[in-house]
Every structure is written in C-alpha cells, then in structure tokens.
Write an enzyme that holds these catalytic residues in place. Sequence first.
Site, PDB file in Angstrom:
ATOM      1  N   HIS A  88       0.332   3.509   4.780  1.00 36.44           N
ATOM      2  CA  HIS A  88      -0.467   4.207   3.757  1.00 36.44           C
ATOM      3  C   HIS A  88      -0.160   5.706   3.765  1.00 36.44           C
ATOM      4  CE1 HIS A  88      -2.590   0.468   4.625  1.00 36.44           C
ATOM      5  NE2 HIS A  88      -3.349   0.625   3.554  1.00 36.44           N
ATOM      6  N   SER A  93       0.812  -1.219   0.000  1.00 38.86           N
ATOM      7  CA  SER A  93       0.000   0.000   0.000  1.00 38.86           C
ATOM      8  C   SER A  93       0.841   1.263   0.000  1.00 38.86           C
ATOM      9  CB  SER A  93      -0.943  -0.005   1.204  1.00 38.86           C
ATOM     10  OG  SER A  93      -1.847  -1.080   1.130  1.00 38.86           O
TER      11      SER A  93
END
Length: 343
Positions: free
Chosen positions: A282, A217
Amino acid sequence: MGEHPSPGPAVAACAEAERIEELEPEADERQPVASEDMSNKRSNSFRQAILQGNRRLCSKALLEEKGLNLSQRLIRHVAYETLPREIDRKWYYDSYTCCPPPWFMITITLLEVAFFLYNGVSLDQFVLQVTHPQYLKNSLVYHPQLRAQAWRYLTYIFMHAGIEHLGLNVVLQLLVGVPLEMVHGATRIGLVYVAGVVAGSLTVSVADMTAPVVGSSGGVYALVSAHLANIVMNWSGMKCQFKLLRMAVALICMSMEFGRAVWLRFHPSAYPPCPHPSFVAHLGGVAVGITLGVVVLRNYEQRLQDQSLWWIFVAMYTVFVLFAVFWNIFAYTLLDLKLPPPP
C-alpha cells in the site's frame, strides 16, 4: 474626461478568439511560443477548436448548460470531478467521444473478479481466502522464496485476501480509476496503475522481506493518492460537489483497508513459518501516486516529456527499481535471512 469601463472577461475572451481567427494565415509562419499553462500541442488544439466553432471561449460556464441528455451530464460530471480549470473542462466536454471507452480499468477489474471467483470455488472459501493452507500455492502470488519468477511482481494483483479485500479495491478502481481514465486515457492511467503495482511488490521485497504479497492495493492506492493530492493542490479550482466530505470518506475507506492489512499481517499465520501477506505494498502505491501520479493528473492534454518534474520522478522511480532488483539479487544472501519454505 471620464474613464471608459474595462471590458468584462467574456468580451475579452471573444475579442481574443476573433484576433486568433484573423491572424490564422500568419500562424504557420511564426514559431509557437511556449506557455506556462499550455504546451504547444494544447494551444494548437484550442486554436483549431475555436476556428471550427465547436465552442468559443466566451461561452457560459459548463455548469450553466441546460437541456443535456444523460451521457452529456455524465461527461460534464466527470470533467468537474477530475479537472481543476474551466477551460480544461470545456475542452474535455467538447472533445470526449467515448472512443475508446475506459477499457483498462474495466478489464483489470473483471479479471480480478474472475480470478477471485475461480479461487473461491477451488478453495471452497470466499471470506479470508488467504487463511486457506493451499492459498499460497497459486503461481500468481508473490512469495519471497520464488522472487526469481519475475511475473509474480505483477500478477499478484489478481489474488486477493478475501471478498472484503477485493470489494474495496474494486469499488475504488471503478469510482476513481474509470473517471480518471475517461479524462487522461488508458495509457497514462495504466502507467500510474502498473507503476504502483510494481513499486508495491518491490517495496515489500525490500522492507518486509519474509512476507508474500497479494491484492491490487498498490495500483489502487497509486490512483487514489494521485487524485486526492490533485484535489488538495487545486482546491479552489476543483468544483466537484461535497469534495471535503468525499475526501474524508475516501481517506476513511483507505485507512480501514490499510488497518485490515496490518491486522492480517500480524495475525497468527495459517501456513507457518510463512507470515500472512504484507501491507507494505500500500505504501509503495501511495509513493507512486504522490509523485508520478500527480504529474500525470496535473498535465491534462499536455506532453509529459516537456515537464521537468516528470523526468525527475521517472529518474527517482528508475533508481528505486534498480536498487530493489540488486537488493533482491544480493541482500537476501548477504543478510543470511531465513526465508519461509516455498509453498
């Protein structure tokens, strides 16, 4: 005496092309003049394209081209998906040869799928693999107790929490990463992707010190964030269809994935006292995307080393990496932090 009407932009462009052609013998005797929109590398390329007759600047818009085959329509579609200026789109359309192909994103995606399938067979679990008691024993996962093993800051991208985690990352990598690599090349897109991956694991090691990290991610969010930011910053120039709807869909998908990661992080762990993997990677990817990534995407076919903003963001990224390295060496001991035992 009546005023003569000013020539249209197409006529002016043709005249400019002819003027460049006439002045060609003198071009090598003069020092190139820097341009706000194009580096010397780019302007020389355009001059050569004009002189060779590949496409004159006075030609009609790329969208008006008729009789294109499937591959030509795909290249045109990618140009309108990623580039905000018509002159850039025409140049890309004429010069793209698919050699080399977008190998970086395809290779990374295939490796991630292969490792996931191998782990799924080994653990006999494909949904929420991360909840399996043996999951963290894999030598690719970043674990705070094993942070001295430097490869883990990068190899964690080949481990995913489950098929739901892998699926969304693969879709975003292929739908966003492959077109970006077709336009900007494997070197630049690979740089943004890897920078997002490393920033993701380092951010976790600083902000969520007891948690492991898995999934790609960080790199995916770096690419998607850079692409979305580039669209917003060049809104009027981007001619991709349904761009507002597509941005909304992309943001919804990213939000759902981020929400899943937050939920999993605070869900009761399958291997206490070690928590489930962190969601902070993230955020590290997004930070890279809206800094380094935006500069890369805004400077198609231009030398990044000529852009002052590029060096500013490179310096910021370097300072963060050095800070995180020293943090990992000294902070864990100074804070007397109780880490979960190694897997």
